[in-house]
Design a protein around this motif. Structure first.
Motif, short mmCIF file in Angstrom:
data_model
loop_
_atom_site.label_atom_id
_atom_site.label_comp_id
_atom_site.label_asym_id
_atom_site.label_seq_id
_atom_site.Cartn_x
_atom_site.Cartn_y
_atom_site.Cartn_z
N VAL A 79 86.51 42.37 14.89
CA VAL A 79 86.41 43.32 16.00
C VAL A 79 87.77 43.99 16.16
N PRO A 80 87.88 45.30 15.95
CA PRO A 80 89.17 45.98 16.03
C PRO A 80 89.78 45.90 17.43
N GLU A 81 91.11 45.91 17.49
CA GLU A 81 91.81 45.94 18.78
C GLU A 81 91.76 47.34 19.39
N CYS A 82 91.85 48.35 18.54
CA CYS A 82 91.87 49.74 19.01
C CYS A 82 90.56 50.06 19.74
N PRO A 83 90.63 50.51 21.01
CA PRO A 83 89.41 50.80 21.77
C PRO A 83 88.49 51.80 21.07
N ALA A 84 89.08 52.83 20.46
CA ALA A 84 88.26 53.83 19.79
C ALA A 84 87.50 53.21 18.61
N GLU A 85 88.19 52.41 17.81
CA GLU A 85 87.53 51.77 16.68
C GLU A 85 86.53 50.71 17.14
N GLN A 86 86.86 50.03 18.24
CA GLN A 86 85.94 49.02 18.75
C GLN A 86 84.65 49.66 19.24
N ALA A 87 84.78 50.78 19.95
CA ALA A 87 83.60 51.51 20.42
C ALA A 87 82.77 51.98 19.23
#
Length: 225
Positions: free
Chosen positions: A89-97
């Motif tokens: 699960v990526p840390e970056c909010p954009a990548e997580q979304a």
């Protein structure tokens, strides 16, 4: 650590393969496992029905916790073993979304694939219609074009960006299923590049369906998609 885990699975099943990839990514080798035959009806055996009354594979159990839905099992493994193996699960909010979006969009992809590939198996002969076959193929074609577009416009080589994530764990088996049934690589070059680039990833190569290694690709049901 994985000795208190059990997986009952069938070869070539995208839901089963998702869990296997997740287990490999989280370095959870050594779990108890049993390969069952769909052709022999072993997914309806008492062993399976006792843990999954739907009579479906996969069946996954960790300690006393049973998770038979592959997405649920993958999310559980990442949440319980987040500090082990590869972070999915990526840390970056954009990548997580984007990861969650693409992950759950994958359900639409496999649904449309199965409507085409398994139509003759699921629908009794007297209830089949050419119009339904045509409609199912058109829906799958539109769906595949969406994924080709996502990869063409995406920020990285993976479905949610620059890192391999749960989106890839969940959706790659479905994309591999497309090519198992001979989807055109020339017609969808970005999708083909994605499929081929991950073939050698250890978690995918190690868990590649054994029946796919033993037999040639299925008849070209998806050649004209």
């Amino acid at each position: 650590m994985a000795k208190d885990m059990t997986l009952l699975w069938g070869s070539g099943s995208p839901p089963c393969w998702r869990i296997q990839i997740a287990l490999e990514e989280k370095k959870l080798q050594g779990y108890n496992q049993k390969l069952l035959s769909f052709m022999k009806g072993e997914h309806k055996s008492k062993q399976v029905m006792d843990m999954n009354p739907r009579g479906q594979l996969p069946v996954f159990k960790h300690k006393d916790y049973v998770l038979n839905e592959s997405y649920a099992a993958c999310l559980y493994l990442e949440n319980q073993f987040g500090g082990q193996g590869n972070k999915l699960v990526p840390e970056c909010p954009a990548e997580q979304a984007m990861m969650y979006q693409r992950m759950f969009e994958g359900l639409s992809l496999i649904e449309k694939i199965l409507h085409v590939v398994h139509y003759e198996w699921k629908v009794p002969e007297g209830e089949r219609h050419d119009s339904a076959v045509k409609r199912n193929k058109e829906a799958l074609t539109a769906e595949v074009k969406l994924w080709e577009g996502y990869l063409s416009k995406g920020p990285g080589p993976f479905l949610a960006g620059k890192t391999f994530s749960l989106a890839d764990v969940a959706v790659y088996p479905s994309i591999a299923y497309l090519y198992r049934f001979q989807l055109s690589e020339d017609r969808y070059p970005k999708l083909a590049a994605y499929y081929n680039s991950l073939k050698e990833r250890p978690s995918i190569k190690t868990s590649w369906p054994p029946t796919w290694l033993e037999t040639p690709d299925e008849t070209g049901k998806l050649k004209d998609i």
